[in-house]
Design a protein around this motif. Structure first.
Motif, PDB file in Angstrom:
ATOM      1  N   PHE A 153      -6.964  -3.251  -6.001  1.00 31.27           N
ATOM      2  CA  PHE A 153      -6.984  -3.730  -4.615  1.00 31.27           C
ATOM      3  C   PHE A 153      -5.820  -4.662  -4.300  1.00 31.27           C
ATOM      4  CE2 PHE A 153     -11.554  -2.482  -4.838  1.00 31.27           C
ATOM      5  CZ  PHE A 153     -11.482  -1.487  -3.863  1.00 31.27           C
ATOM      6  N   GLU A 154      -5.272  -5.346  -5.309  1.00 31.27           N
ATOM      7  CA  GLU A 154      -4.061  -6.140  -5.073  1.00 31.27           C
ATOM      8  C   GLU A 154      -2.892  -5.216  -4.725  1.00 31.27           C
ATOM      9  OE1 GLU A 154      -3.752  -8.433  -8.703  1.00 31.27           O
ATOM     10  OE2 GLU A 154      -4.777 -10.161  -7.805  1.00 31.27           O
ATOM     11  N   LYS A 155      -2.760  -4.127  -5.487  1.00 33.77           N
ATOM     12  CA  LYS A 155      -1.676  -3.172  -5.206  1.00 33.77           C
ATOM     13  C   LYS A 155      -1.857  -2.532  -3.829  1.00 33.77           C
ATOM     14  CE  LYS A 155      -0.660  -1.935  -9.978  1.00 33.77           C
ATOM     15  NZ  LYS A 155      -0.721  -0.885 -11.019  1.00 33.77           N
ATOM     16  N   LEU A 156      -3.125  -2.135  -3.548  1.00 37.43           N
ATOM     17  CA  LEU A 156      -3.387  -1.500  -2.262  1.00 37.43           C
ATOM     18  C   LEU A 156      -3.158  -2.476  -1.107  1.00 37.43           C
ATOM     19  CD1 LEU A 156      -6.562   0.610  -3.138  1.00 37.43           C
ATOM     20  CD2 LEU A 156      -4.275   1.480  -2.567  1.00 37.43           C
ATOM     21  N   SER A 157      -3.523  -3.732  -1.297  1.00 37.05           N
ATOM     22  CA  SER A 157      -3.308  -4.738  -0.240  1.00 37.05           C
ATOM     23  C   SER A 157      -1.829  -4.989  -0.005  1.00 37.05           C
ATOM     24  CB  SER A 157      -3.986  -6.063  -0.624  1.00 37.05           C
ATOM     25  OG  SER A 157      -5.379  -5.917  -0.604  1.00 37.05           O
ATOM     26  N   GLN A 158      -1.052  -4.955  -1.089  1.00 35.24           N
ATOM     27  CA  GLN A 158       0.395  -5.141  -0.938  1.00 35.24           C
ATOM     28  C   GLN A 158       1.039  -3.933  -0.263  1.00 35.24           C
ATOM     29  OE1 GLN A 158       1.792  -5.909  -4.901  1.00 35.24           O
ATOM     30  NE2 GLN A 158       1.007  -8.009  -4.941  1.00 35.24           N
ATOM     31  N   GLN A 159       0.586  -2.736  -0.648  1.00 36.67           N
ATOM     32  CA  GLN A 159       1.161  -1.518  -0.082  1.00 36.67           C
ATOM     33  C   GLN A 159       0.744  -1.306   1.379  1.00 36.67           C
ATOM     34  OE1 GLN A 159       3.328   0.776  -1.383  1.00 36.67           O
ATOM     35  NE2 GLN A 159       3.553  -0.574  -3.157  1.00 36.67           N
ATOM     36  N   PHE A 160      -0.532  -1.704   1.668  1.00 32.86           N
ATOM     37  CA  PHE A 160      -1.068  -1.495   3.016  1.00 32.86           C
ATOM     38  C   PHE A 160      -1.640  -2.808   3.554  1.00 32.86           C
ATOM     39  CE2 PHE A 160      -1.627   2.410   0.523  1.00 32.86           C
ATOM     40  CZ  PHE A 160      -0.878   3.304   1.272  1.00 32.86           C
ATOM     41  N   PRO A 161      -0.771  -3.754   3.900  1.00 34.73           N
ATOM     42  CA  PRO A 161      -1.243  -5.073   4.329  1.00 34.73           C
ATOM     43  C   PRO A 161      -2.053  -5.057   5.630  1.00 34.73           C
ATOM     44  CG  PRO A 161       1.136  -4.893   4.614  1.00 34.73           C
ATOM     45  CD  PRO A 161       0.683  -3.639   3.939  1.00 34.73           C
ATOM     46  N   ASN A 162      -1.938  -4.022   6.426  1.00 35.49           N
ATOM     47  CA  ASN A 162      -2.656  -3.969   7.703  1.00 35.49           C
ATOM     48  C   ASN A 162      -4.084  -3.439   7.561  1.00 35.49           C
ATOM     49  OD1 ASN A 162      -0.382  -4.927   8.992  1.00 35.49           O
ATOM     50  ND2 ASN A 162       0.418  -2.871   9.388  1.00 35.49           N
ATOM     51  N   ILE A 163      -4.447  -2.959   6.375  1.00 35.97           N
ATOM     52  CA  ILE A 163      -5.802  -2.418   6.181  1.00 35.97           C
ATOM     53  C   ILE A 163      -6.683  -3.520   5.588  1.00 35.97           C
ATOM     54  CG2 ILE A 163      -7.199  -0.654   5.048  1.00 35.97           C
ATOM     55  CD1 ILE A 163      -4.737   1.156   5.110  1.00 35.97           C
ATOM     56  N   ASP A 164      -7.579  -4.013   6.432  1.00 33.45           N
ATOM     57  CA  ASP A 164      -8.453  -5.128   6.033  1.00 33.45           C
ATOM     58  C   ASP A 164      -9.437  -4.751   4.922  1.00 33.45           C
ATOM     59  OD1 ASP A 164      -7.285  -6.856   7.816  1.00 33.45           O
ATOM     60  OD2 ASP A 164      -8.784  -6.529   9.394  1.00 33.45           O
ATOM     61  N   THR A 165      -9.795  -3.508   4.839  1.00 27.25           N
ATOM     62  CA  THR A 165     -10.779  -3.068   3.847  1.00 27.25           C
ATOM     63  C   THR A 165     -10.316  -3.402   2.426  1.00 27.25           C
ATOM     64  OG1 THR A 165     -11.396  -1.240   5.305  1.00 27.25           O
ATOM     65  CG2 THR A 165     -12.116  -1.099   3.016  1.00 27.25           C
ATOM     66  N   PHE A 166      -9.020  -3.235   2.172  1.00 30.15           N
ATOM     67  CA  PHE A 166      -8.494  -3.513   0.835  1.00 30.15           C
ATOM     68  C   PHE A 166      -8.546  -4.999   0.510  1.00 30.15           C
ATOM     69  CE2 PHE A 166      -5.759   0.507   1.473  1.00 30.15           C
ATOM     70  CZ  PHE A 166      -6.767   1.314   0.982  1.00 30.15           C
TER      71      PHE A 166
END
Length: 138
Positions: A60-73
């Motif tokens: 989820f850290e990687k996903l949050s960095q890759q997709f910062p606009n998606i709150d779910t991550f």
């Protein structure tokens, strides 16, 4: 005075006390050991869960960095961090419970000391009884 049956003889009663006490102490030690094993199993399971949660956190850290606009991550990341913290608290509680169990086992050692003291009294009383019997026989 009561009739001289085994139930009324002091040595016999003390023998019963030490025997019964030893049996119950052994049962308590067995229960404490079982409790300790439950704590150890819980700790092992919790450590396995933490490994999985740490993998989730990395993901989820990687996903949050890759997709910062998606709150779910980012929400999933925070939930996993909270979950990891909760499980670490459970592990600490399990370790504390295990420590308390060991302390209870140590405290139970008094029973063996008391049994030994009572056995010494029994031996003295038996020796006195034999001495008195020999004295009155002669």
């Amino acid at each position: 005075p009561p009739p001289p049956t085994d139930d009324h003889k002091v040595v016999h009663q003390l023998d019963d006390v030490t025997r019964d006490s030893e049996v119950k102490a052994t049962e308590i030690f067995d229960k404490l050991e079982a409790i300790s094993n439950f704590f150890m199993n819980t700790e092992e399971d919790a450590n396995s869960a933490i490994e999985s949660i740490e993998n989730n956190i990395k993901l989820f850290e990687k996903l949050s960095q890759q997709f910062p606009n998606i709150d779910t991550f980012s929400k999933a990341l925070e939930e996993n961090k909270k979950l990891k913290s909760t499980i670490e608290g459970m592990i600490e509680n399990s370790q504390n419970g295990s420590d308390e169990t060991m302390m209870a086992m140590d405290i139970m050692q008094y029973q063996d000391i008391h049994r030994q003291k009572i056995e010494r009294v029994i031996n003295v009383m038996r020796a006195l009884s034999r001495y008195m019997s020999n004295l009155f026989e002669g």
